[in-house]
Each structure stands twice: as structure tokens, then as C-alpha cells.
Motif scaffolding. Structure first.
Motif, PDB file in Angstrom:
ATOM      1  N   ALA A 159       0.824  -1.207   0.000  1.00  0.00           N
ATOM      2  CA  ALA A 159       0.000   0.000   0.000  1.00  0.00           C
ATOM      3  C   ALA A 159       0.860   1.260   0.000  1.00  0.00           C
ATOM      4  CB  ALA A 159      -0.927  -0.005   1.215  1.00  0.00           C
TER       5      ALA A 159
ATOM      6  N   CYS B 248       2.344   1.784  -3.417  1.00  0.00           N
ATOM      7  CA  CYS B 248       1.333   2.302  -4.347  1.00  0.00           C
ATOM      8  C   CYS B 248       1.105   3.794  -4.130  1.00  0.00           C
ATOM      9  CB  CYS B 248       0.017   1.548  -4.168  1.00  0.00           C
ATOM     10  SG  CYS B 248      -0.022  -0.089  -4.908  1.00  0.00           S
TER      11      CYS B 248
ATOM     12  N   CYS C 261       1.213   0.752 -10.183  1.00  0.00           N
ATOM     13  CA  CYS C 261       0.282   0.470  -9.089  1.00  0.00           C
ATOM     14  C   CYS C 261      -0.631  -0.731  -9.364  1.00  0.00           C
ATOM     15  CB  CYS C 261      -0.556   1.706  -8.785  1.00  0.00           C
ATOM     16  SG  CYS C 261       0.404   3.016  -7.992  1.00  0.00           S
TER      17      CYS C 261
ATOM     18  N   CYS D 221      -0.851  -3.953  -6.879  1.00  0.00           N
ATOM     19  CA  CYS D 221      -2.129  -4.338  -6.262  1.00  0.00           C
ATOM     20  C   CYS D 221      -2.428  -5.819  -6.487  1.00  0.00           C
ATOM     21  CB  CYS D 221      -3.264  -3.481  -6.815  1.00  0.00           C
ATOM     22  SG  CYS D 221      -3.256  -1.770  -6.206  1.00  0.00           S
TER      23      CYS D 221
ATOM     24  N   ILE E 105      -2.866  -8.705  -3.656  1.00  0.00           N
ATOM     25  CA  ILE E 105      -4.060  -9.550  -3.531  1.00  0.00           C
ATOM     26  C   ILE E 105      -3.696 -11.021  -3.596  1.00  0.00           C
ATOM     27  CG2 ILE E 105      -6.202 -10.218  -4.708  1.00  0.00           C
ATOM     28  CD1 ILE E 105      -6.522  -7.212  -5.395  1.00  0.00           C
TER      29      ILE E 105
ATOM     30  N   PHE F 130      -6.154  -7.567   1.139  1.00  0.00           N
ATOM     31  CA  PHE F 130      -5.676  -6.267   0.651  1.00  0.00           C
ATOM     32  C   PHE F 130      -6.796  -5.497  -0.038  1.00  0.00           C
ATOM     33  CE2 PHE F 130      -3.849  -3.532  -2.645  1.00  0.00           C
ATOM     34  CZ  PHE F 130      -2.909  -2.809  -1.928  1.00  0.00           C
ATOM     35  N   ALA F 131      -7.701  -6.211  -0.704  1.00  0.00           N
ATOM     36  CA  ALA F 131      -8.764  -5.564  -1.474  1.00  0.00           C
ATOM     37  C   ALA F 131      -9.669  -4.711  -0.598  1.00  0.00           C
ATOM     38  CB  ALA F 131      -9.596  -6.616  -2.208  1.00  0.00           C
TER      39      ALA F 131
ATOM     40  N   TYR G 193      -6.524  -1.412  -0.050  1.00  0.00           N
ATOM     41  CA  TYR G 193      -6.780  -0.892  -1.396  1.00  0.00           C
ATOM     42  C   TYR G 193      -7.686   0.345  -1.408  1.00  0.00           C
ATOM     43  CZ  TYR G 193      -8.136  -0.371  -6.217  1.00  0.00           C
ATOM     44  OH  TYR G 193      -8.374   0.157  -7.452  1.00  0.00           O
TER      45      TYR G 193
ATOM     46  N   VAL H 285      -5.492   3.230  -1.177  1.00  0.00           N
ATOM     47  CA  VAL H 285      -4.727   3.394  -2.418  1.00  0.00           C
ATOM     48  C   VAL H 285      -5.583   4.080  -3.469  1.00  0.00           C
ATOM     49  CG1 VAL H 285      -3.609   2.169  -4.325  1.00  0.00           C
ATOM     50  CG2 VAL H 285      -3.219   1.428  -1.967  1.00  0.00           C
TER      51      VAL H 285
ATOM     52  N   SER I 140      -7.879  -5.422  -9.796  1.00  0.00           N
ATOM     53  CA  SER I 140      -7.899  -5.725  -8.364  1.00  0.00           C
ATOM     54  C   SER I 140      -9.213  -6.402  -7.990  1.00  0.00           C
ATOM     55  CB  SER I 140      -7.712  -4.445  -7.538  1.00  0.00           C
ATOM     56  OG  SER I 140      -6.431  -3.898  -7.734  1.00  0.00           O
TER      57      SER I 140
END
Length: 389
Positions: free
Chosen positions: A142, A145, A158, A162, A166, A172-173, A177, A180, A208
Motif C-alpha cells: 500500500a 502504491c 500500481c 495491487c 491480492i 488487501f482488497a 486498497y 490506495v 484488483s
């Protein structure tokens, strides 16, 4: 006047030194007490590579598979410590401009806000307890990014980062994210050559989303081993017995995963959780909420658009705490996400935020922030670690 400013700067640097020493000592202590214990059972998380299945939690394991045939717990822990240190350095590098700006503008409130980032119990310090888990990688992805999004041309990296995040873990999503994306939107409305940034942000959003859906719902269909074959493979790779079989079973060899998560979710809210939430977590989030509300009420459409994403990120982060197990992980992601946005906006010298911070540079607000900084330092000793011996 010059002598007064010099004396105040001396005090600021002394406070910064104390905060950094506190962070360093406490982080080492937490790592030694908790993370070394967590290292062994968590090590198998990084062995779930393409030899097992194609999906979430495989990115780091696949890299390890390419580098070496046999993996030791020491190697994995050393790699995790390295990633944690990189995260610390990256965040501090982002926040350094905030410190410089606070000194240059003689803004004690902004200075203490940056100090809060260092000592906040739900922040980088909390990761000291989790050096054995994948969260440290998601955090570093993150930060990378957010840094690259602000750079001309580099923002096209980026989407790649990402996807890598993931495939390290699809959490992360929804943990990092959103922040981000908020930073990407902010850079779109505040930079020239918007089309390129819009295309890279849209590309990142689409791939993503697709990656998260695949890793969350369909990746298990690619499992190539039986349970016994998997554990034999992991034991051979690690050179020792697999300790967290129940954890692996629950995610990969049980049909009622959602039932299991629901059972954990029922135990999220308790007296200790409420106390920590009210005293240490919500004050930080409410402060950011008030700042973003101020930002979007300055009547400019672009501010309303980008500021709305700031608040959406905050709302999503808080919502996760009550819907997914292991609440402290999402509290940490929530706090770090807001500071990620905050440091980005400060670096841009946004006039609206600058004006708001100038108004807050008054004695009552400064005293309140200083008190919360001290409370946060105490909280790092009062909050019981989620993982522990």
C-alpha cells in the motif's frame, strides 16, 4: 523572537527523539515477546505456493519456491523482519515532510499529529506483534502504491503491485486498497495529464476486483494436493512438522468456511474490545473524519469528489472491524490508511488542509493532542496483544 523559535524547535526535536526511541524500544520488545512465538506456526503461510494451488496467499510462497528448494523458519522470519523494517522506513519517509512543514510553519498541532503516528498503538507499532503474518506485506504494498501514484509515469506500476498484494492475501482488497484508490483519485484531481492517471487507476480497480473475486471464491478449485499430500510437502519444505494444521484445514479443506468465520465473528465484541475502541481507536478516526468533512465543505467540486473517497475509505475500514475476525488487524489497517492519505495531502501542500491545520494550532487543541499522544504511548502497554504465547 529568533531565540524563542530556536528554543521551541529544540523542544520539538527532543520530543521527536523521545517518540522514536519509544517506538524502537517498544517495537523490539513486542517483536521478541510475541512475533518470535508466532514465527513457527505462521511460517507455513508462506509455503502455500503454486505447487499447492493458484490463488491468494501464494505470491510470497511462489517467490520463495523459485529462490530455494528448502526453507527454514529463520529464513522466513528474517524476510518478514526485513519487510517490516522497509515498511517503517517507507512510512517515516512519507511523514518526514510533515515534520519539516510543522517546524517551518511553527505548527505544534501538526507536529504532534505526526508524533501520534509514531506512538499510536494501532499503527506501525502494532505490526511488531505480527511480524510472522502476511499483513506486513499488504502494508508495504500500500505504501509503495501511494508513493508511486504521486510520481509521473510510475503510477502505472500500481495495478501490478495491487495484484501482487491480492495474491499475497485477498484481504488487501478491503483493508488497504480503498486508501490506495483514494490517493489515486486525489492525485487525479490535483495533477495535470489526468487521462493517464484515470486510465491507470481504472485499470488497477478492474484487475484488483477481478483478482479479489478469483482469490476469494474460485482459487480453491485449483488445489492440486490432498490434505495428506499438502502437509507432507510443507513438512519437507520446512524441515519440521506443520504446527497450524487446524488453520490450514479451516481455509482449504472445510466446506463450512463461512460458518467458521461467523463463529469467530460472534466473539469480536467484548468489554476489552469496547474499551480499546473508545479510548484509543475512535479518537484518531474521528479526528480524521472531522478533517475530511472540513475538506469537502469548502465548496469546490474536486474537493468534494476526492474528499468523499477519504470518508468512504474511513467508513469501510471501520465497518471491517465489526464484520471480520481479528479486529486489531483491521483497526491497524484503518489507522495506517488514514495516515497514508494524510501524509499524501500534506505533501501536496493542499491549501484547504493547511488552513484547517493553521486554525487548530491553538493552545486548547495542542494540549488535547499532546494528552492523546501520552495516552497512546501508555496504551501500547495496556492493550493486550491479540496473538501471544
Amino acid at each position: 523572537m529568533n531565540k524563542l523559535l530556536k528554543d521551541r524547535n529544540t523542544v520539538r526535536y527532543a520530543v521527536l527523539a523521545v517518540a522514536l526511541i519509544f517506538f524502537a524500544v517498544r517495537a523490539v520488545q513486542m517483536t521478541m515477546e510475541i512475533s518470535t512465538f508466532l514465527a513457527h506456526p505462521a511460517a507455513t503461510l508462506y509455503l502455500l505456493d503454486f505447487n499447492f494451488y493458484l490463488g491468494s496467499r501464494t505470491f510470497i510462497g511462489s517467490i520463495l519456491t523459485l529462490l530455494t528448494e528448502h526453507i527454514t523458519i529463520g529464513q522466513i522470519f528474517a524476510m518478514n523482519i526485513t519487510v517490516y523494517v522497509l515498511s517503517i522506513v517507507s512510512y517515516f519517509a512519507m511523514g518526514f515532510y510533515t515534520f519539516k512543514k510543522s517546524v517551518k510553519e511553527n505548527n505544534d498541532f501538526l507536529f504532534l499529529a505526526a508524533i501520534l503516528f509514531i506512538v499510536c498503538p494501532y499503527g506501525l507499532l502494532q505490526f511488531s506483534n505480527w511480524v510472522g503474518t502476511y499483513d506486513i506485506y499488504l502494508n508495504l504494498f500500500a505504501v509503495l502504491c501511494a508513493f508511486l501514484t504521486s510520481k509521473k509515469g510510475w503510477h502505472w506500476l500500481c495495478p501490478v503491485i495491487c495484484v501482487a498484494a491480492i495474491f499475497t492475501h485477498y484481504a488487501f482488497a478491503f483493508s488497504f486498497y480503498p486508501a490506495v484508490l483514494a490517493v489515486q483519485v486525489y492525485n487525479i484531481v490535483t495533477n495535470d495529464k489526468k487521462l493517464s492517471r484515470i486510465l491507470s487507476a481504472a485499470t488497477g480497480l478492474i484487475i484488483s476486483f477481478v483478482s479479489a473475486v478469483y482469490c476469494g471464491f474460485f482459487a480453491n478449485s485449483t488445489i492440486k494436493m490432498t490434505r495428506d499430500e499438502l502437509y507432507a510437502y510443507m513438512a519437507q519444505r520446512l524441515g519440521t512438522e506443520v504446527e497450524n494444521k487446524s488453520y490450514i484445514d479451516s481455509y482449504y479443506f472445510q466446506d463450512d468456511v463461512f460458518g467458521m468465520l461467523g463463529g469467530f465473528k460472534d466473539s469480536i465484541v467484548n468489554k476489552e474490545f469496547i474499551t480499546n475502541l473508545v479510548l484509543y481507536f475512535l479518537p484518531v478516526m474521528l479526528a480524521f473524519f472531522a478533517l475530511w468533512i472540513h475538506y469537502i465543505t469548502r465548496k469546490e467540486k474536486k474537493q468534494i469528489f476526492s474528499g468523499a473517497f477519504f470518508i468512504i475509505t474511513l467508513a469501510v475500514s471501520i465497518g471491517l472491524i465489526f464484520t471480520i475476525i481479528e479486529a486489531p488487524r483491521w483497526q491497524t489497517a484503518a489507522v495506517l490508511s488514514q495516515f497514508l492519505i494524510f501524509f499524501t495531502v500534506i505533501k501536496k501542500d493542499d491549501p484547504t488542509i493547511a488552513g484547517c491545520l493553521a486554525k487548530l494550532n491553538k493552545k486548547p487543541y495542542i494540549i488535547a493532542m499532546a494528552a492523546f499522544v501520552v495516552l497512546s504511548m501508555a496504551a501500547s502497554f495496556l492493550i493486550e496483544p491479540f496473538y501471544g504465547p
